[in-house]
Enzyme design. Structure first.
Site, short mmCIF file in Angstrom:
data_model
loop_
_atom_site.label_atom_id
_atom_site.label_comp_id
_atom_site.label_asym_id
_atom_site.label_seq_id
_atom_site.Cartn_x
_atom_site.Cartn_y
_atom_site.Cartn_z
N TYR A 65 0.81 -1.21 0.00
CA TYR A 65 0.00 0.00 0.00
C TYR A 65 0.84 1.26 0.00
O TYR A 65 0.49 2.25 -0.63
CB TYR A 65 -1.02 -0.01 1.15
CG TYR A 65 -2.27 -0.72 0.71
CD1 TYR A 65 -3.27 -0.05 0.00
CD2 TYR A 65 -2.43 -2.08 0.93
CE1 TYR A 65 -4.38 -0.71 -0.47
CE2 TYR A 65 -3.55 -2.76 0.47
CZ TYR A 65 -4.53 -2.07 -0.23
OH TYR A 65 -5.62 -2.73 -0.71
N GLN A 99 -14.98 3.49 -8.00
CA GLN A 99 -14.46 2.28 -7.34
C GLN A 99 -12.99 2.50 -7.01
O GLN A 99 -12.36 1.64 -6.42
CB GLN A 99 -14.56 1.09 -8.29
CG GLN A 99 -15.97 0.79 -8.73
CD GLN A 99 -15.98 -0.22 -9.87
OE1 GLN A 99 -15.88 -1.42 -9.67
NE2 GLN A 99 -16.08 0.28 -11.09
N HIS A 117 -15.15 2.04 -2.62
CA HIS A 117 -14.14 1.09 -2.12
C HIS A 117 -13.12 1.74 -1.19
O HIS A 117 -12.01 1.25 -1.03
CB HIS A 117 -13.42 0.43 -3.30
CG HIS A 117 -14.31 -0.49 -4.09
ND1 HIS A 117 -14.01 -0.94 -5.36
CD2 HIS A 117 -15.51 -1.05 -3.79
CE1 HIS A 117 -14.99 -1.73 -5.80
NE2 HIS A 117 -15.91 -1.81 -4.87
N CYS A 145 -1.46 3.74 15.80
CA CYS A 145 -2.32 4.84 16.23
C CYS A 145 -1.88 5.37 17.60
O CYS A 145 -1.16 4.68 18.33
CB CYS A 145 -3.76 4.33 16.31
SG CYS A 145 -4.98 5.53 16.87
N SER A 185 -14.01 -2.64 -15.59
CA SER A 185 -14.22 -3.93 -16.24
C SER A 185 -15.63 -4.45 -15.94
O SER A 185 -16.08 -5.41 -16.55
CB SER A 185 -13.17 -4.93 -15.77
OG SER A 185 -13.20 -5.06 -14.37
N ASN A 209 -14.42 2.89 -22.80
CA ASN A 209 -13.48 1.83 -22.42
C ASN A 209 -12.84 1.28 -23.68
O ASN A 209 -13.54 1.02 -24.65
CB ASN A 209 -14.25 0.71 -21.67
CG ASN A 209 -13.33 -0.22 -20.91
OD1 ASN A 209 -12.33 -0.70 -21.44
ND2 ASN A 209 -13.67 -0.54 -19.67
P1 NAD Z 1 -10.25 -3.24 -13.47
O1 NAD Z 1 -8.77 -3.22 -13.35
O2 NAD Z 1 -10.98 -4.49 -13.20
O3 NAD Z 1 -10.66 -2.79 -14.94
C1 NAD Z 1 -10.06 -1.73 -15.57
C2 NAD Z 1 -10.86 -1.40 -16.82
O4 NAD Z 1 -10.36 -0.20 -17.37
C3 NAD Z 1 -10.79 -2.46 -17.93
O5 NAD Z 1 -12.08 -2.69 -18.42
C4 NAD Z 1 -9.92 -1.79 -18.99
O6 NAD Z 1 -10.30 -2.16 -20.31
C5 NAD Z 1 -10.21 -0.34 -18.75
N1 NAD Z 1 -9.16 0.57 -19.16
C6 NAD Z 1 -7.81 0.37 -19.22
N2 NAD Z 1 -7.19 1.49 -19.63
C7 NAD Z 1 -8.15 2.42 -19.82
C8 NAD Z 1 -8.14 3.79 -20.23
N3 NAD Z 1 -6.99 4.42 -20.51
N4 NAD Z 1 -9.33 4.44 -20.32
C9 NAD Z 1 -10.49 3.82 -20.04
N5 NAD Z 1 -10.56 2.54 -19.65
C10 NAD Z 1 -9.41 1.85 -19.54
O7 NAD Z 1 -10.77 -2.04 -12.58
P2 NAD Z 1 -12.17 -1.82 -11.91
O8 NAD Z 1 -13.28 -2.15 -12.81
O9 NAD Z 1 -12.11 -0.49 -11.27
O10 NAD Z 1 -12.10 -2.95 -10.80
C11 NAD Z 1 -12.49 -2.69 -9.64
C12 NAD Z 1 -11.36 -2.72 -8.58
O11 NAD Z 1 -10.09 -2.15 -8.96
C13 NAD Z 1 -11.81 -1.88 -7.47
O12 NAD Z 1 -11.83 -2.65 -6.31
C14 NAD Z 1 -10.83 -0.74 -7.33
O13 NAD Z 1 -10.77 -0.33 -6.00
C15 NAD Z 1 -9.59 -1.34 -7.84
N6 NAD Z 1 -8.48 -0.48 -8.33
C16 NAD Z 1 -8.42 0.88 -8.12
C17 NAD Z 1 -7.33 1.63 -8.60
C18 NAD Z 1 -7.29 3.13 -8.35
O14 NAD Z 1 -7.75 3.61 -7.33
N7 NAD Z 1 -6.76 3.92 -9.30
C19 NAD Z 1 -6.32 1.01 -9.31
C20 NAD Z 1 -6.39 -0.39 -9.50
C21 NAD Z 1 -7.49 -1.10 -9.02
ZN ZN Z 2 -6.62 4.10 17.69
#
Ligand code: NAD
Ligand code: ZN
Length: 244
Positions: A65, A99, A117, A145, A185, A209
């Site tokens: 993280y 998300q 999330h 903490c 996705s 997408n």
């Molecule tokens: P995912 O990784 O499952 O899907 C990513 C989607 O984005 C895919 O469909 C892909 O085709 C598309 N994609 C890739 N490049 C792109 C672009 N330049 N423009 C538009 N679309 C593009 O992600 P998700 O659907 O958000 O999955 C959910 C989980 O991923 C959540 O739990 C979330 O918290 C987590 N997550 C968050 C982050 C962040 O905060 N930036 C990063 C990674 C994962």
């Molecule tokens: Zn505490």
């Protein structure tokens, strides 16, 4: 695709919300989870993003993280984040349901952001529940903490429930508004259900997408393009006095 997109935005007359996923931040250099450059190809989620993993090895989870925090804090919002902020300011968009755990929507200027999330810029105490905002990754992991207990990232892990209030709000927004689905996705439930919920309630669904997703079938407009690239030429148009 730009004229079609603008026409739908006009027709919605301000009754739109965005649903964003990791893909919207991909053009800011933050890796997605799935897909060819996705994080899950290099790491096993069950080793890193579960309560069990944290209980077993908090230090390893925290190191991961801290690395992701570093990436988020040094990243910058891209034209897709900026477009949503402009749309909100101009009364064309009611809220962003995300998300993502990053803070790029807020840093782009969006005000009404619903984090389904959790957020990577917060940590939560396992003892007293205190939430602490962070501007840089903790220097010592796992952080402790004031009350003496360990802190965890304030994000939703696999197997954990989504925050109730946020989910309820997201559901009700998708009952009353069309949804602009960007970079998800659409396979992680319950968030993945939201576009279907909007459609069943007679609203429109617009998708941006580069890949086909389960949302593509129900979309009124599906744009096969990277979000940052698609929104870049739209920024001056959305800003224009004359639009919509
Ligand atoms: P995912 O990784 O499952 O899907 C990513 C989607 O984005 C895919 O469909 C892909 O085709 C598309 N994609 C890739 N490049 C792109 C672009 N330049 N423009 C538009 N679309 C593009 O992600 P998700 O659907 O958000 O999955 C959910 C989980 O991923 C959540 O739990 C979330 O918290 C987590 N997550 C968050 C982050 C962040 O905060 N930036 C990063 C990674 C994962
Ligand atoms: Zn505490």
């Amino acid at each position: 695709m730009i004229p079609e997109f603008l026409e739908l935005v006009r027709r919605c007359n301000g009754n739109i919300v965005a649903l964003t996923g990791a893909g919207i931040s991909a053009d800011s250099g933050i890796p997605t989870f799935r897909g060819k450059d996705g994080l899950w190809n290099k790491y096993r989620p069950e080793e890193l993003a579960t309560p069990q993993a944290f209980a077993k090895n908090p230090r390893l989870v925290w190191e991961w993280y801290a690395w992701r925090m570093e990436k988020v804090f040094s990243a910058r919002p891209n034209p897709a984040h900026l477009a949503l902020a402009i749309m909100e300011r101009r009364g064309l968009l009611k809220a962003v349901i995300t998300q993502n755990v990053d803070n790029l929507h807020e840093r782009a200027g969006s005000r009404n952001v619903i984090h389904l999330h959790g957020r990577i810029d917060e940590m939560r105490c396992l003892g007293c529940g205190r939430i602490v905002k962070v501007a840089e990754p903790p220097k010592v992991v796992p952080p402790v903490c004031e009350c003496g207990e360990m802190m965890r990232p304030n994000v939703v892990w696999f197997g954990e429930a989504l925050p109730e209030r946020e989910l309820e709000l997201a559901m009700s927004l998708c009952e009353e508004n069309s949804v602009l689905v960007i970079g998800t996705s659409a396979v992680v439930y319950p968030a993945a259900y939201l576009p279907h919920h909007a459609k069943r309630n007679g609203n429109m669904v617009i998708e941006i997408n580069p890949d086909v997703t389960p949302v593509t079938d129900i979309a009124d407009l599906s744009v096969r393009e990277r979000a940052g690239k698609f929104f870049e030429p739209l920024l001056p148009i959305l800003e224009e006095e004359g639009f919509p």
